[in-house]
Design an enzyme around this catalytic site. Structure first.
Site, mmCIF file in Angstrom:
data_model
loop_
_atom_site.group_PDB
_atom_site.id
_atom_site.type_symbol
_atom_site.label_atom_id
_atom_site.label_comp_id
_atom_site.label_asym_id
_atom_site.label_seq_id
_atom_site.Cartn_x
_atom_site.Cartn_y
_atom_site.Cartn_z
ATOM 1 N N GLY A 416 0.815 -1.206 0.000
ATOM 2 C CA GLY A 416 0.000 0.000 0.000
ATOM 3 C C GLY A 416 0.845 1.251 0.000
ATOM 4 O O GLY A 416 2.062 1.217 0.155
ATOM 5 N N GLY A 419 0.668 8.480 3.306
ATOM 6 C CA GLY A 419 1.360 9.760 3.363
ATOM 7 C C GLY A 419 2.782 9.677 3.858
ATOM 8 O O GLY A 419 3.500 10.682 3.842
ATOM 9 N N GLY A 421 5.144 7.203 2.792
ATOM 10 C CA GLY A 421 5.923 6.290 1.984
ATOM 11 C C GLY A 421 5.136 5.094 1.494
ATOM 12 O O GLY A 421 3.922 4.993 1.668
ATOM 13 N N ILE A 422 5.857 4.180 0.861
ATOM 14 C CA ILE A 422 5.259 2.990 0.270
ATOM 15 C C ILE A 422 5.695 1.775 1.076
ATOM 16 O O ILE A 422 6.858 1.653 1.442
ATOM 17 C CB ILE A 422 5.693 2.844 -1.202
ATOM 18 C CG1 ILE A 422 5.281 4.101 -1.984
ATOM 19 C CG2 ILE A 422 5.089 1.605 -1.828
ATOM 20 C CD1 ILE A 422 5.866 4.176 -3.348
ATOM 21 N N ASP A 537 -0.790 9.518 16.078
ATOM 22 C CA ASP A 537 -1.541 9.278 14.839
ATOM 23 C C ASP A 537 -2.126 7.872 14.854
ATOM 24 O O ASP A 537 -2.061 7.145 13.864
ATOM 25 C CB ASP A 537 -0.632 9.475 13.619
ATOM 26 C CG ASP A 537 -1.412 9.471 12.305
ATOM 27 O OD1 ASP A 537 -2.597 9.860 12.313
ATOM 28 O OD2 ASP A 537 -0.843 9.068 11.269
#
Length: 714
Positions: A416, A419, A421-422, A537
């Site tokens: 996936g 926001g 990185g991958i 978060d």
């Protein structure tokens, strides 16, 4: 002669400042408090100067006729201890040092200021026992020591505080039984909160004398034993008595303030019986009303005719179960068809594109001769920049047995994009599966800063925190290597995702297990990690589940790492891997995930209201986010811009909607667990309190969940 010499010395020292100072004794007593404070980050005591005649102009100090009557310095992050010199402030009436970081014991000398009327110290880290000298405070009206670490028994002298109106000792470690004469000695009490302690023994029979009590009398989450005294029924009718999660037993008295109460006031006491609980006493032949009728809120009691025909008709309306199942199945089939079609078209286009412009990356053949995925390899002709200080894989765990070459030759699948990185699933040649997050491409001059941050994260070791195993830094790549967790995220486990062939809803038992694990992980971050971290978060998409459905909190500290690595998290949410030869990771032709949560889209619905005003996250932010996650697990709903989940559940409670209208439909098979659901909902509502000061700390939330789960196992 010696005294005369001492006076000359004092005069000589003071003359160096151009004037003779004569700070009075009360000023020096307060200066001892300043000297006992090691950290004052906001400069709250900056004007406490010995050059003044008296302390009456100092921040937080109030005087009357030049005598100190009040010391009020709340929420200033003061870190230190309370000196005994405060006891010399003989005219002191009010002390308010709430929500700071004071530690150590409560000085006995302070309790000898007999005119003290209010002592508010909640939200600190004070410990030790409450001195018996508390009985000296004949004029004390408010004693709030909640959210500290006090222990020991409550001194019997407390009953001598005949004017006490507020007594809040919640969220501490007090033990022992309540003193004799508690009810008859503290008749003026208006607020009483003893919750989340370890009080034991029986509830005093004279509790009924506390005729001035208002709101909620909270005795929950203790170890009180014996029967509920019938005298509790003598309390005012509007008082809500919370006795949940103790060891009480016997029939529930049906008189006065105890009558017409829902079961939410009594759950968590396996030995209790009789109305309003479902468990009848041995001699009780009357049916018990269903505790699943209404969500919990103090004074939110089911109407007397909660099982009447109208209520049954309301539950009978709407679609039948068969129709609902048919709709869900057809929706899933439709989504799967669309997902398969999209995946097939996308994979063919991706393969053709890569085949025409192959940069030397090898292919991994699928089991049927099909090109299943791309490998990512280290380009042999590539040279790393001499300006970068770190080129090799850096292990953060002694169990790391792979090297950079093995990592770069492995098969990679895109899990996936968010926001920050991958994320890739990486399978090494020996079968070891890892999760690798690729961060930004810049920040080449900030290696030391990156190293410090990432190695601090690597030191976090807890069963409910995702373990960072290693990292890699170069000009073009910043990689973080974690354990791979096979069951994906909590978000997917709760709601599924596009193109998912089958979806098995989480049972209530599994949800409880996940809730408990998340709480434990947060307690570790908040209280036992090296720096008492804040996640900041927390949301279902960054809570990962292993093969045993044990939760692991992830993405901790990634916002700062992404910033150091050279990319704005919000900008990176739309960034794909480029096709430059020096890139080590390539997007798989057959991605394992087609939908992920974006930190910029859903994260805000899990953030505390104060996040809009305050830049720096606090631990109470995490408590709020945890509460929203609990709401999502109970209701199966996700917050949107059109629907604030917290506001929605509050409206449901105010309107006294049946619990079945609130509950996630997937939990219908667990409807017999209604008492547990209500208990978790009660904890949830405390976590999402609009005031961060009134939210519990995670340690107490975790303790409450432990007691809940322990009671369900009996």
């Amino acid at each position: 002669m010696e005294m005369f010499s001492l006076v000359l010395v004092v005069l000589a020292l003071s003359s160096s400042n151009g004037a003779v100072t004569c700070l009075n004794n009360e000023g020096y007593a307060l200066l001892s408090l300043r000297q006992s404070i090691y950290e004052d980050p906001e400069g709250s005591l900056s004007n406490w100067n010995s050059s003044d005649d008296n302390p009456c102009s100092w921040n937080g100090v109030t005087c009357k006729e030049q005598r100190v009557v009040s010391v009020t310095i709340p929420k200033k992050k003061l870190y230190g201890f309370l000196p005994s010199a405060l006891g010399s402030l003989s005219d002191l009436r009010h002390v308010n040092l709430r929500n700071n970081k004071f530690f150590g014991v409560l000085p006995v000398e302070l309790l000898e200021v007999q005119g003290l009327q209010s002592l508010v110290l909640y939200g600190n880290s004070l410990s030790g026992s409450l001195p018996k000298e508390i009985g000296n405070l004949k004029y004390l009206q408010t004693l709030d020591l909640s959210e500290n670490f006090f222990n020991g028994s409550l001194p019997s002298s407390i009953v001598q505080c005949k004017r006490l109106r507020t007594l809040d000792l919640s969220q501490n470690n007090f033990t022992g039984s309540l003193p004799d004469g508690f009810g008859t000695g503290l008749v003026p009490l208006e607020k009483l909160d003893l919750s989340f302690n370890k009080f034991n023994g029986t509830i005093p029979s004279d509790f009924g004398h506390l005729s001035s009590l208002q709101g909620t009398v909270d005795l929950s989450h203790n170890f009180f034993t014996g029967s509920i005294p019938a005298s509790l029924g003598n309390l005012p009718d509007k008082v809500y008595i919370d006795l949940t999660y103790n060891n009480l037993s016997g029939p529930i008295p049906q008189n006065g303030a105890l009558m017409n109460r829902g079961p939410t006031a009594f759950i968590g006491n396996p030995g209790l019986c009789g109305p309003p609980l479902k468990d009848p006493c041995s001699s009780d032949t009357t049916g018990a009303s269903s505790p699943s009728s209404y969500p919990f809120l103090p004074n939110n009691n089911p109407p007397a005719n909660s099982d009447d025909k109208e209520g049954k008709n309301q539950r009978g309306r709407g679609l039948s179960k068969g129709a609902i199942i048919a709709i869900i199945v057809s929706d899933i089939i439709g989504i799967c068809l669309v997902g398969f079609l999209f995946s097939y078209c996308y994979s063919r286009a991706c393969l053709c594109s890569e085949d025409k412009d192959n940069h030397g990356y090898g292919y991994e053949k699928g089991g049927k001769g099909k090109e299943e995925c791309f490998c990512f390899r280290k380009d042999e002709s590539e040279t790393l920049s001499e300006n970068v200080e770190q080129y090799d894989l850096v292990p953060l765990d002694t169990q790391v047995a792979f090297n950079l070459d093995e990592l770069l030759k492995a098969s990679a699948f895109v899990l996936g994009k968010s926001g920050i990185g991958i994320m890739y699933k990486v399978v090494l040649e020996d079968g070891l599966t890892l999760a690798v997050r690729r961060l930004g491409e810049g920040g080449s001059q900030r290696f030391k800063e990156f190293q410090t941050e990432v190695e601090a994260i690597g030191k976090l070791k807890h069963p409910n925190i995702v373990t960072l195993r290693a990292y890699y830094w170069s000009v073009d790549e910043k990689l973080l290597i974690y354990d791979y967790l096979s069951n994906g995220s909590l978000a997917t486990a709760l709601h599924g995702k596009a193109a998912m062939v089958s979806f098995t809803p989480l049972s209530w038992y599994v949800r409880l297990k996940v809730i408990k694990g998340i709480a434990k992980g947060l307690v570790y971050l908040h209280e036992f990690s090296p720096k008492k971290y804040v996640h900041g978060d927390l949301k279902p998409s960054n809570i990962l589940l292993d093969q045993n459905m044990e939760p692991h909190i992830s993405d901790f500290g990634l916002g700062r790492l992404a910033n150091i690595a050279g990319g704005s998290p919000t900008m990176q949410s739309n960034r794909m891997p480029s096709d430059k030869p020096q890139e080590k990771l390539q997007k798989s032709a057959s991605s394992e995930a087609t939908a992920v949560y974006s930190s910029t889209s859903l994260g805000s619905y899990y953030q505390a209201p104060e996040a809009l005003k305050v830049v720096k996250p606090s631990q109470k932010w995490d408590v709020y986010s945890f509460g929203v996650i609990l709401l999502e697990m109970i209701t199966g709903r996700i917050g949107t811009s059109e629907m604030d989940l917290v506001h929605w559940i509050q409206l449901c409670i105010e309107e006294k909607k049946p619990l079945l209208d609130v509950l996630d439909p997937y939990l219908a098979p667990d409807v017999d667990k209604d008492e547990e659901v209500i208990a978790v909902l009660k904890i949830t509502m405390a976590c999402v309190h609009s005031s961060p000061e009134r939210r519990p700390i995670m340690r107490h939330v975790s303790d409450a969940l432990e007691k809940l789960i322990a009671s369900t196992d009996q």
